[in-house]
Design a protein around this motif. Structure first.
Motif, PDB file in Angstrom:
ATOM      1  N   GLY A  37     -49.004  97.509   1.388  1.00 38.40           N
ATOM      2  CA  GLY A  37     -48.484  98.666   0.827  1.00 38.40           C
ATOM      3  C   GLY A  37     -49.036  99.035  -0.477  1.00 38.40           C
ATOM      4  N   LEU A  38     -48.962  98.036  -1.367  1.00 35.13           N
ATOM      5  CA  LEU A  38     -49.493  98.340  -2.834  1.00 35.13           C
ATOM      6  C   LEU A  38     -50.945  98.682  -2.672  1.00 35.13           C
ATOM      7  N   ALA A  39     -51.595  98.125  -1.847  1.00 32.53           N
ATOM      8  CA  ALA A  39     -53.118  98.424  -1.585  1.00 32.53           C
ATOM      9  C   ALA A  39     -53.265 100.027  -1.259  1.00 32.53           C
ATOM     10  N   TYR A  40     -52.335 100.427  -0.281  1.00 30.32           N
ATOM     11  CA  TYR A  40     -52.519 101.856  -0.027  1.00 30.32           C
ATOM     12  C   TYR A  40     -52.041 102.676  -1.188  1.00 30.32           C
ATOM     13  N   MET A  41     -51.106 102.257  -1.996  1.00 30.99           N
ATOM     14  CA  MET A  41     -50.577 102.982  -3.127  1.00 30.99           C
ATOM     15  C   MET A  41     -51.710 103.429  -4.153  1.00 30.99           C
ATOM     16  N   ALA A  42     -52.650 102.151  -4.383  1.00 29.14           N
ATOM     17  CA  ALA A  42     -53.429 102.283  -5.288  1.00 29.14           C
ATOM     18  C   ALA A  42     -54.859 103.129  -4.715  1.00 29.14           C
ATOM     19  N   ASN A  43     -54.828 103.303  -3.435  1.00 22.93           N
ATOM     20  CA  ASN A  43     -55.891 104.355  -2.974  1.00 22.93           C
ATOM     21  C   ASN A  43     -55.383 105.887  -2.550  1.00 22.93           C
ATOM     22  N   LYS A  44     -54.156 105.840  -2.479  1.00 20.34           N
ATOM     23  CA  LYS A  44     -53.480 107.406  -1.990  1.00 20.34           C
ATOM     24  C   LYS A  44     -52.511 107.808  -2.715  1.00 20.34           C
ATOM     25  N   HIS A  45     -52.229 109.098  -2.852  1.00 25.40           N
ATOM     26  CA  HIS A  45     -50.895 109.575  -3.402  1.00 25.40           C
ATOM     27  C   HIS A  45     -49.971 109.576  -2.379  1.00 25.40           C
ATOM     28  N   TYR A  46     -48.559 109.087  -2.570  1.00 26.69           N
ATOM     29  CA  TYR A  46     -47.444 108.967  -1.877  1.00 26.69           C
ATOM     30  C   TYR A  46     -46.483 109.884  -2.587  1.00 26.69           C
ATOM     31  N   ASP A  47     -45.770 110.718  -2.102  1.00 30.49           N
ATOM     32  CA  ASP A  47     -44.509 111.468  -2.498  1.00 30.49           C
ATOM     33  C   ASP A  47     -43.225 110.452  -2.590  1.00 30.49           C
ATOM     34  N   LEU A  48     -43.291 109.588  -1.738  1.00 31.53           N
ATOM     35  CA  LEU A  48     -41.917 108.693  -1.482  1.00 31.53           C
ATOM     36  C   LEU A  48     -42.668 107.400  -0.728  1.00 31.53           C
ATOM     37  N   VAL A  49     -41.559 106.264  -0.947  1.00 29.72           N
ATOM     38  CA  VAL A  49     -42.205 105.042  -0.354  1.00 29.72           C
ATOM     39  C   VAL A  49     -40.750 104.431   0.303  1.00 29.72           C
ATOM     40  N   LEU A  50     -40.800 104.198   1.770  1.00 30.82           N
ATOM     41  CA  LEU A  50     -39.778 103.373   2.322  1.00 30.82           C
ATOM     42  C   LEU A  50     -40.119 102.028   2.234  1.00 30.82           C
ATOM     43  N   MET A  51     -39.030 101.053   1.677  1.00 27.33           N
ATOM     44  CA  MET A  51     -39.657  99.649   1.560  1.00 27.33           C
ATOM     45  C   MET A  51     -38.410  98.643   2.049  1.00 27.33           C
ATOM     46  N   ASP A  52     -39.063  98.111   3.020  1.00 26.58           N
ATOM     47  CA  ASP A  52     -38.104  97.037   3.486  1.00 26.58           C
ATOM     48  C   ASP A  52     -37.786  95.798   2.508  1.00 26.58           C
ATOM     49  N   ILE A  53     -36.694  95.051   2.429  1.00 25.87           N
ATOM     50  CA  ILE A  53     -36.475  94.103   1.419  1.00 25.87           C
ATOM     51  C   ILE A  53     -37.144  92.641   1.953  1.00 25.87           C
ATOM     52  N   SER A  54     -36.878  92.353   3.186  1.00 29.31           N
ATOM     53  CA  SER A  54     -37.342  91.236   3.974  1.00 29.31           C
ATOM     54  C   SER A  54     -38.497  91.283   4.352  1.00 29.31           C
ATOM     55  N   LEU A  55     -39.575  90.805   3.629  1.00 26.70           N
ATOM     56  CA  LEU A  55     -41.102  91.254   4.212  1.00 26.70           C
ATOM     57  C   LEU A  55     -41.824  89.809   4.256  1.00 26.70           C
ATOM     58  N   PRO A  56     -42.753  89.460   4.986  1.00 31.23           N
ATOM     59  CA  PRO A  56     -43.713  88.256   4.893  1.00 31.23           C
ATOM     60  C   PRO A  56     -44.428  88.462   3.491  1.00 31.23           C
ATOM     61  N   GLY A  57     -44.577  87.224   2.997  1.00 28.51           N
ATOM     62  CA  GLY A  57     -45.412  87.052   1.680  1.00 28.51           C
ATOM     63  C   GLY A  57     -44.237  87.885   0.692  1.00 28.51           C
ATOM     64  N   MET A  58     -44.745  88.897  -0.373  1.00 25.92           N
ATOM     65  CA  MET A  58     -44.049  89.283  -1.200  1.00 25.92           C
ATOM     66  C   MET A  58     -42.987  90.083  -0.702  1.00 25.92           C
ATOM     67  N   ASN A  59     -41.566  89.908  -1.141  1.00 22.91           N
ATOM     68  CA  ASN A  59     -40.698  90.608  -0.825  1.00 22.91           C
ATOM     69  C   ASN A  59     -40.462  92.079  -1.468  1.00 22.91           C
ATOM     70  N   GLY A  60     -39.924  93.142  -0.874  1.00 24.86           N
ATOM     71  CA  GLY A  60     -39.592  94.521  -1.337  1.00 24.86           C
ATOM     72  C   GLY A  60     -39.028  94.377  -2.723  1.00 24.86           C
ATOM     73  N   LYS A  61     -38.223  93.379  -3.196  1.00 26.33           N
ATOM     74  CA  LYS A  61     -37.752  93.555  -4.489  1.00 26.33           C
ATOM     75  C   LYS A  61     -38.885  93.178  -5.496  1.00 26.33           C
ATOM     76  N   ASP A  62     -39.716  92.507  -5.265  1.00 26.55           N
ATOM     77  CA  ASP A  62     -40.726  92.070  -6.097  1.00 26.55           C
ATOM     78  C   ASP A  62     -42.007  93.231  -6.144  1.00 26.55           C
TER      79      ASP A  62
END
Length: 122
Positions: A37-62
């Protein structure tokens, strides 16, 4: 048209939210984890992000902490999508920099009204 990024690892939740978002006429990209998700944000403009909290690897809070520290996209609204319901968990989520919290299972009307609130339905 709104460009929305969904960061969610659960395929059923991805499908449900994509139906809601696409039926509303918005563009949606889906990332299975925060790093992607962070890689996508670095390459494309988003107007809004929907972020799960419990994710594999880095969690949504971090991930949202990184978003808030990155000048290129720190002003983008990020809505937490979570099954966490205990008040101390919600307090911690709110302190991380999320714009709002949506609970799972996702309520279509509430999700769309929250998106409109933060984007003025571009």
């Amino acid at each position: 048209m709104l460009n929305i990024l969904l960061v969610e690892d659960n395929k059923e939740n991805q499908l449900l939210i994509s139906w809601i978002i696409e039926d509303a006429g918005y563009s949606l990209d889906i990332a299975d984890d925060a790093e992607t998700g962070l890689a996508y944000m670095a390459n494309k403009h988003y107007d809004l992000v929907l972020m799960d909290i419990s994710l594999p690897g880095m969690n949504g809070k971090d991930a949202v902490k990184i978003i808030r520290k990155t000048p290129a996209y720190n002003a983008i609204p990020v809505i937490a999508i979570t099954a966490h319901t205990l008040q101390n968990e919600l307090d911690e989520i709110n302190q991380c920099g999320f714009s709002a919290v949506q609970h799972k299972p996702v309520d279509e009307e509430l999700l769309l009204s929250t998106i409109q609130e933060f984007t003025q339905a571009k």
